[in-house]
Enzyme design. Structure first.
Site, mmCIF file in Angstrom:
data_model
loop_
_atom_site.group_PDB
_atom_site.id
_atom_site.type_symbol
_atom_site.label_atom_id
_atom_site.label_comp_id
_atom_site.label_asym_id
_atom_site.label_seq_id
_atom_site.Cartn_x
_atom_site.Cartn_y
_atom_site.Cartn_z
ATOM 1 N N GLN A 46 0.849 -1.194 0.000
ATOM 2 C CA GLN A 46 0.000 0.000 0.000
ATOM 3 C C GLN A 46 0.882 1.240 0.000
ATOM 4 O O GLN A 46 1.915 1.287 0.671
ATOM 5 C CB GLN A 46 -0.889 -0.002 1.248
ATOM 6 C CG GLN A 46 -1.859 1.161 1.311
ATOM 7 C CD GLN A 46 -2.817 1.020 2.485
ATOM 8 O OE1 GLN A 46 -3.375 -0.040 2.713
ATOM 9 N NE2 GLN A 46 -3.003 2.100 3.227
ATOM 10 N N ASN A 48 0.495 5.613 0.329
ATOM 11 C CA ASN A 48 -0.404 6.682 0.758
ATOM 12 C C ASN A 48 0.190 8.043 0.421
ATOM 13 O O ASN A 48 1.409 8.198 0.351
ATOM 14 C CB ASN A 48 -0.644 6.603 2.269
ATOM 15 C CG ASN A 48 -1.207 5.279 2.695
ATOM 16 O OD1 ASN A 48 -2.070 4.717 2.031
ATOM 17 N ND2 ASN A 48 -0.724 4.743 3.801
ATOM 18 N N ARG A 59 -0.146 15.530 12.314
ATOM 19 C CA ARG A 59 -0.815 14.233 12.115
ATOM 20 C C ARG A 59 -0.061 13.209 12.957
ATOM 21 O O ARG A 59 1.136 13.053 12.824
ATOM 22 C CB ARG A 59 -0.784 13.827 10.645
ATOM 23 C CG ARG A 59 -1.601 14.741 9.734
ATOM 24 C CD ARG A 59 -1.535 14.243 8.298
ATOM 25 N NE ARG A 59 -2.217 15.105 7.373
ATOM 26 C CZ ARG A 59 -3.426 14.865 6.868
ATOM 27 N NH1 ARG A 59 -4.083 13.780 7.217
ATOM 28 N NH2 ARG A 59 -3.966 15.709 6.015
ATOM 29 N N HIS A 62 0.468 7.692 15.326
ATOM 30 C CA HIS A 62 -0.300 6.507 14.932
ATOM 31 C C HIS A 62 0.553 5.245 14.876
ATOM 32 O O HIS A 62 1.748 5.296 14.610
ATOM 33 C CB HIS A 62 -0.889 6.704 13.530
ATOM 34 C CG HIS A 62 -1.676 7.957 13.379
ATOM 35 N ND1 HIS A 62 -1.587 8.744 12.260
ATOM 36 C CD2 HIS A 62 -2.575 8.555 14.194
ATOM 37 C CE1 HIS A 62 -2.396 9.784 12.390
ATOM 38 N NE2 HIS A 62 -2.997 9.688 13.549
ATOM 39 N N LYS A 72 6.905 1.660 7.663
ATOM 40 C CA LYS A 72 6.573 2.797 6.795
ATOM 41 C C LYS A 72 7.852 3.357 6.181
ATOM 42 O O LYS A 72 8.878 3.457 6.859
ATOM 43 C CB LYS A 72 5.887 3.913 7.588
ATOM 44 C CG LYS A 72 4.523 3.562 8.094
ATOM 45 C CD LYS A 72 3.911 4.726 8.866
ATOM 46 C CE LYS A 72 2.543 4.340 9.423
ATOM 47 N NZ LYS A 72 1.976 5.403 10.252
ATOM 48 N N TYR A 132 3.975 7.889 1.655
ATOM 49 C CA TYR A 132 4.582 6.797 2.406
ATOM 50 C C TYR A 132 4.041 5.463 1.930
ATOM 51 O O TYR A 132 2.876 5.325 1.602
ATOM 52 C CB TYR A 132 4.453 6.976 3.922
ATOM 53 C CG TYR A 132 3.086 7.256 4.475
ATOM 54 C CD1 TYR A 132 2.359 6.258 5.096
ATOM 55 C CD2 TYR A 132 2.540 8.528 4.415
ATOM 56 C CE1 TYR A 132 1.109 6.515 5.631
ATOM 57 C CE2 TYR A 132 1.293 8.800 4.957
ATOM 58 C CZ TYR A 132 0.582 7.783 5.559
ATOM 59 O OH TYR A 132 -0.661 8.033 6.083
ATOM 60 N N LYS A 167 -9.656 13.321 16.316
ATOM 61 C CA LYS A 167 -9.170 12.005 16.728
ATOM 62 C C LYS A 167 -7.740 12.089 17.265
ATOM 63 O O LYS A 167 -7.430 11.543 18.326
ATOM 64 C CB LYS A 167 -9.240 11.028 15.541
ATOM 65 C CG LYS A 167 -8.840 9.611 15.891
ATOM 66 C CD LYS A 167 -9.034 8.705 14.692
ATOM 67 C CE LYS A 167 -8.712 7.278 15.004
ATOM 68 N NZ LYS A 167 -8.955 6.390 13.852
ATOM 69 N N ASP A 168 -6.862 12.780 16.532
ATOM 70 C CA ASP A 168 -5.467 12.878 16.975
ATOM 71 C C ASP A 168 -5.338 13.710 18.251
ATOM 72 O O ASP A 168 -4.469 13.438 19.085
ATOM 73 C CB ASP A 168 -4.583 13.461 15.874
ATOM 74 C CG ASP A 168 -4.319 12.456 14.768
ATOM 75 O OD1 ASP A 168 -4.636 11.263 14.931
ATOM 76 O OD2 ASP A 168 -3.784 12.871 13.718
#
Length: 182
Positions: A46, A48, A59, A62, A72, A132, A167-168
């Site tokens: 994946q 991003n 950000r 996580h 990552k 990333y 959320k963060d």
């Protein structure tokens, strides 16, 4: 590519080998064979792209819990960030330590973030684009996070936070005594 160890166990900073001429430069940003020789993960199913409008955007922090943890490869293609990682692996010699790295479009550096690390960044310029690659696809329900200003870590962010998601901003403080589930 030049691979440099960081102060955190298993995290690596990667500088490109640029071939420059009157047009600009060409550089390989990833090579499975080269990464394999360095003992790094070579499969990234994946990729991003994060676009950030405002300088000071934050950000993070996580991570994904086992067995969905992800490596990552983080790179800035426009603008600049300070990328921060925290080692959350209980058996690591750098457990609960953090380090920040300036990644810019100009320096073209890549940060290799191992499984078991929390990751986040703050933009240093408006209109910053971050790409990333991840070694495991995002899996809903297994994400974890730490609050960006958790006093257990005392991360030194370079700028006041201008933008952060609800959320963060609301991740709980880490309960260091109980451990962090990764």
């Amino acid at each position: 590519m030049k691979f440099s160890k960081t102060s955190l166990a298993d995290a690596v900073l990667i500088d490109l080998s640029k071939f420059e001429d009157s047009r600009g430069f060409f550089a390989r940003t990833f090579c499975a064979e080269t990464f394999g020789r360095e003992g790094l993960v070579t499969e990234y199913p994946q990729a991003n792209h994060s676009f950030n409008v405002s300088k000071g955007t934050l950000r993070g922090m996580h991570y994904q819990k086992a067995p969905h943890g992800e490596v990552k490869l983080v790179r800035v293609v426009q603008g600049a960030i300070v990328d921060v990682i925290i080692d959350l692996r209980p058996n690591s010699p750098t457990y609960l330590k953090w380090e920040g790295f300036e990644l810019t479009a100009e320096n073209a550096r890549t940060l290799y973030v191992p499984v078991g690390f929390a990751h986040g960044f703050q933009t240093l310029e408006d209109n910053t684009h971050v790409t990333y690659q991840v070694s495991h696809p995002y899996t809903p329900g297994v994400e974890g996070g730490l609050r960006w200003n958790d006093p257990a870590f005392n991360i030194e962010w370079p700028l006041p936070v201008s933008t952060i998601s609800d959320k963060d901003a609301s991740w709980p403080d880490a309960d260091i005594d109980r451990g962090i589930e990764i």
